[in-house]
Design a protein around this motif. Structure first.
Motif, short mmCIF file in Angstrom:
data_model
loop_
_atom_site.label_atom_id
_atom_site.label_comp_id
_atom_site.label_asym_id
_atom_site.label_seq_id
_atom_site.Cartn_x
_atom_site.Cartn_y
_atom_site.Cartn_z
N GLY A 202 0.80 -1.22 0.00
CA GLY A 202 0.00 0.00 0.00
C GLY A 202 0.83 1.26 0.00
N GLY A 203 2.05 1.18 -0.55
CA GLY A 203 2.91 2.35 -0.63
C GLY A 203 3.73 2.62 0.61
N ASN A 204 3.77 1.69 1.55
CA ASN A 204 4.55 1.85 2.78
C ASN A 204 6.02 1.55 2.47
N MET A 205 6.79 2.61 2.23
CA MET A 205 8.17 2.42 1.79
C MET A 205 9.07 1.92 2.91
N ASN A 206 8.77 2.27 4.14
CA ASN A 206 9.57 1.76 5.26
C ASN A 206 9.43 0.25 5.36
#
Length: 505
Positions: A202-206
């Motif tokens: 969902g776009g959570n780059m971490n």
């Protein structure tokens, strides 16, 4: 022209003008549509993530669970599920869809990685490198030397040469490092965000960075026994582990899952459910079982391992992994090749047609960290604590109550930390319990690397004295890339006696 490498996945022109739905990635793409190099990453990415995961959750999972003593089926019934697997009839056609699908279906990831875009797509490129490395590690682990440097060049290179498997491993480590640096160092003011186009995080780059670090940890641990005989590889190994001492990994509750919009329809269900569960519209209807629902169940070895017969410790995950069939009063197993009908796959693995698919579990990450700390390769963390957190994470994911399991198992050889002389045995055996059903291919590879769980029985109907340790190059290579594959001179015995570079034991 060879289909495996002449990859030009396309999508309908309509996708450029209509609001994109994640459900679209579950439908075959229009071969008369726009060429992929004309499409933006936002359109390519959901399908690039989804299509290789179908093979991972179905064929690879199926193969792994049958190559170790996890899954059985009534191989004596008319449809004879797993008869070929339990006889170890390995040929160039045996599970050849793994090679064909992963090689082809990672092509869209390469397209995102290598294409020059006007906008800043560093996030898209970085995560594509990590996700592609996930699948190419499995290609090395199952086949050895593979084409990598020359992959996915379509008509520009129809006959890719094979790279040495060690070189591919090193290249994957470098790709992960490059990906993390690309994500961390991009210009955030211009970077295109992934959002809902990322059907995994969902776009959570971490979390993508944690996944990358965890994947690198797995690669390094897989090669850990082999580096001692290779000074150059040892230097790389030491340097990379030094960098991981300051890294973040996937932790409790941070499973890596995928869901592009699964629904209770043909070719739109979660691939695991569609392969091993029920037909569309029939979920949970045991009176209308399909062959897929009948095929897989636990082995007697696994059932007795979990119900306390083998080690005196009852494990409640058994009732989540498997459930009763009609006429059964307790979870029943079957030998691999036997004539009994084992219990069915349970609610911890089958919850709905729309359920998320698992790519990497938090428990696997914690087991990897535990092994690395135990071996002195990571300086921070407590090996036993990580081990017990992994088990707790396994219970949580499956919806089981751990109760007193940790304390009851602690002093038991093979499954408990204090009771097991070789802590690696406890780690890998618990990983086998945890990933059975979710990631069978990992359990087979880890068994090949370590020999754990020990004392697993061979199938009743095989004449081979040991399990296979790899797959043979597929027929598609002999017909489409024969000059490069033929030099390996493989035969049936290769699958049983030609070790991968990391298999030094």
């Amino acid at each position: 022209m060879k289909n495996l490498y002449n990859i030009k996945y396309t999508l309908s022109l309509a996708l450029l003008f209509l609001t994109f739905s994640c459900n679209d990635v579950l439908v075959n793409e229009d071969p008369n549509g726009v060429a992929i190099d004309q499409l933006p990453p936002e359109v390519i990415l959901p399908g690039a993530f989804t299509v290789p995961s179908e093979t991972f959750m179905s064929s690879m999972n199926d193969l792994g669970n049958t190559m170790v003593a996890t899954w059985s089926g009534n191989a004596q019934q008319v449809q004879a599920p797993y008869f070929v697997e339990f006889q170890y009839q390995l040929t160039t056609d045996f599970y050849d869809d793994i090679w064909d699908n992963l090689m082809a279906r990672t092509g869209n990831l390469t397209q995102i990685i290598t294409n020059d875009y006007d906008d800043n797509y560093d996030y898209f490129k970085g995560v594509s490198k990590i996700y592609r490395a996930f699948y190419f590690q499995y290609l090395v682990d199952l086949y050895g030397d593979i084409p990598f440097t020359d992959i996915h060049q379509r008509g520009d290179l129809l006959f890719p040469e094979y790279d040495d498997q060690i070189d591919v491993y090193v290249a994957l480590i470098n790709d992960i490092n490059d990906a993390i640096a690309q994500i961390e160092n991009t210009d955030t003011s211009t970077a295109v965000t992934m959002g809902s186009n990322d059907v995994i995080m969902g776009g959570n780059m971490n979390k993508w960075i944690k996944f990358g670090n965890t994947l690198k940890l797995r690669i390094l641990l897989r090669m850990s026994d082999a580096v001692q005989a290779n000074p150059d590889l040892q230097n790389i190994f030491n340097s990379e582990f030094a960098s991981l001492n300051n890294a973040e990994f996937l932790g409790m509750g941070e499973d890596v899952t995928i869901n592009p919009g699964y629904s209770d329809e043909v070719d739109r269900m979660n691939p695991f459910v569609e392969t091993f569960g029920y037909a569309p519209g029939q979920f949970g209807n045991t009176a209308n079982e399909t062959f897929s629902n009948l095929r897989a169940g636990p082995t007697t070895y696994l059932v007795e391992f979990l119900n306390g017969t083998t080690n005196g410790v009852s494990d409640s995950r058994l009732q989540r992994l498997y459930t009763l069939r009609s006429g059964q009063s307790s979870i029943q197993g079957n030998t691999q090749g036997g004539g009994d009908q084992p219990s069915r796959i349970g609610p911890g693995l089958l919850s709905s047609p729309q359920q998320d698919g698992y790519i990497m579990t938090a428990s696997e990450s914690l087991f990897l960290q535990s092994e690395a700390v135990f071996k002195g390769l990571l300086s921070s963390g407590n090996a036993k604590g990580l081990f017990e957190s992994a088990i707790e994470s396994s219970f949580n994911r499956l919806g089981a109550s751990p109760g007193t399991y940790l304390s009851s198992a602690n002093n038991v050889s093979g499954i408990g930390w204090d009771g097991t002389a070789d802590k690696l045995e406890a780690i890998i055996t618990q990983k086998w319990i945890d990933l059975g059903g979710t990631n069978g291919i990992e359990t087979w590879i880890e068994y090949t690397r370590t020999g754990y769980p020990s004392n697993m029985p061979l199938p009743d109907i095989t004449n081979r004295p040991n399990r296979p340790i790899r797959l043979l190059y597929p027929t598609s290579e002999y017909t489409g890339n024969s000059a490069n594959v033929s030099i390996y001179n493989q035969n049936v015995d290769t699958a049983f006696n030609s070790s991968l570079f990391w298999d030094v034991n």
